[in-house]
Design an enzyme around this catalytic site. Sequence first.
Site, PDB file in Angstrom:
ATOM      1  CB  SER A 274      -0.936   0.010   1.204  1.00  0.00           C
ATOM      2  OG  SER A 274      -2.000  -0.862   0.969  1.00  0.00           O
TER       3      SER A 274
ATOM      4  CE  LYS B  71      -3.512   0.348  -1.672  1.00  0.00           C
ATOM      5  NZ  LYS B  71      -4.340  -0.053  -0.508  1.00  0.00           N
TER       6      LYS B  71
ATOM      7  CE1 TYR C 105      -4.086  -1.386  -5.274  1.00  0.00           C
ATOM      8  CE2 TYR C 105      -4.425  -3.757  -5.387  1.00  0.00           C
ATOM      9  CZ  TYR C 105      -4.324  -2.600  -4.642  1.00  0.00           C
ATOM     10  OH  TYR C 105      -4.446  -2.651  -3.279  1.00  0.00           O
TER      11      TYR C 105
ATOM     12  CE1 TYR D  91      -5.471   1.685   4.052  1.00  0.00           C
ATOM     13  CE2 TYR D  91      -3.442   0.681   4.822  1.00  0.00           C
ATOM     14  CZ  TYR D  91      -4.250   1.111   3.792  1.00  0.00           C
ATOM     15  OH  TYR D  91      -3.828   0.987   2.514  1.00  0.00           O
TER      16      TYR D  91
ATOM     17  CB  VAL E  33      -0.122  -6.086   4.038  1.00  0.00           C
ATOM     18  CG1 VAL E  33      -1.478  -5.646   4.484  1.00  0.00           C
ATOM     19  CG2 VAL E  33      -0.017  -6.195   2.557  1.00  0.00           C
TER      20      VAL E  33
END
Length: 314
Positions: free
Chosen positions: A70, A73, A198, A250, A268
């Site tokens: 992530s 991103k 992605y 998050y 992760v």
Amino acid sequence: MIEAGEMDRLDHLLPGWVDTSRQESIHGRVATYIPELSKAGRDLLGIHIINGEGRISEAGNTDHRFTLQSISKVFTLILALMDHGEAAVFSKVGKEPTGDNFNSMMKLELIQPAIPFNPLINAGAIVISSLIKGNTVEEKSARILQFFRKLAANDKLGYDEDVYRSERETGHLNRSMGYFLLDKGILEGEVEEVLEVYFRHCSIQVNTADLARMALVMAFNGQDPLSKEQLIPKRYVQIAKTFMITCGMYNGSGEFAICAGMPAKSGVSGGILTFVPGRLGIGVVGPSLNAKGNSIAGVHLLERLSKAFEWSIF
Ligand code: DON
């Protein structure tokens, strides 16, 4: 500018502090939902810190290689902003935290239009992948990799093919999000191709030095302080930095903002990219994750360092 004394102090403190924080790993779990990620050692912890003059302080398992997941991103968002501008990007993805898990699509069904809440949750990041310019999947992925290589000042950055295949084979939830967003008219093009882009950028392989170098560019408002090249427009760093504070960790973002007060993005695989504006780029890895999906030992170490060195921006 940080005084040399502070980097010297870091050299002195980091090895012991890494050993202390590493002990937190026992309370977390390595991610298994992408099977290949489960192979990472639970007790690894490494940190690499670089300042604007290129002075480095590091300790622990800095040779461990891991995938961006992530963390990528943040930078695909920036590339999409550079490709299309703010108005176009934010007509397809929102700017608000969700309070849900990173892979949740629960709220998408409840809102009209079904625009993902922000670009850092999976649904939002998949939409961002669809916005990267290029005629083919290969061209889009090559543009992303090239951009990341530039930010990390590392021409050798490449993919972890095993993690890529593992995620592509098991990414059913991401696939369902893609088709849902296609149905709602938010995502355009071939879903499988968008997912390919992605999965590819999530599986770019780095070490903590690469993360710290990318973070350094963010710390200096888009300029690489070592080459003096402006790699990202300042406005887009400002946008990305805000998302890092509000959603980068998050559902642990509020607590991390209170305890460490640094813009940060986790993945992760246990990576955390963070920085002290105008001063330091920082890369951390510790694969054992807490309940919120952030590196348990990495968060422990960063909170401790931030308090001791007064790195909080608040
Ligand atoms: O789509 C996924 O599930 C992963 N490629 C990325 C998730 C991730 O890193 C969430 N962050 N903590």
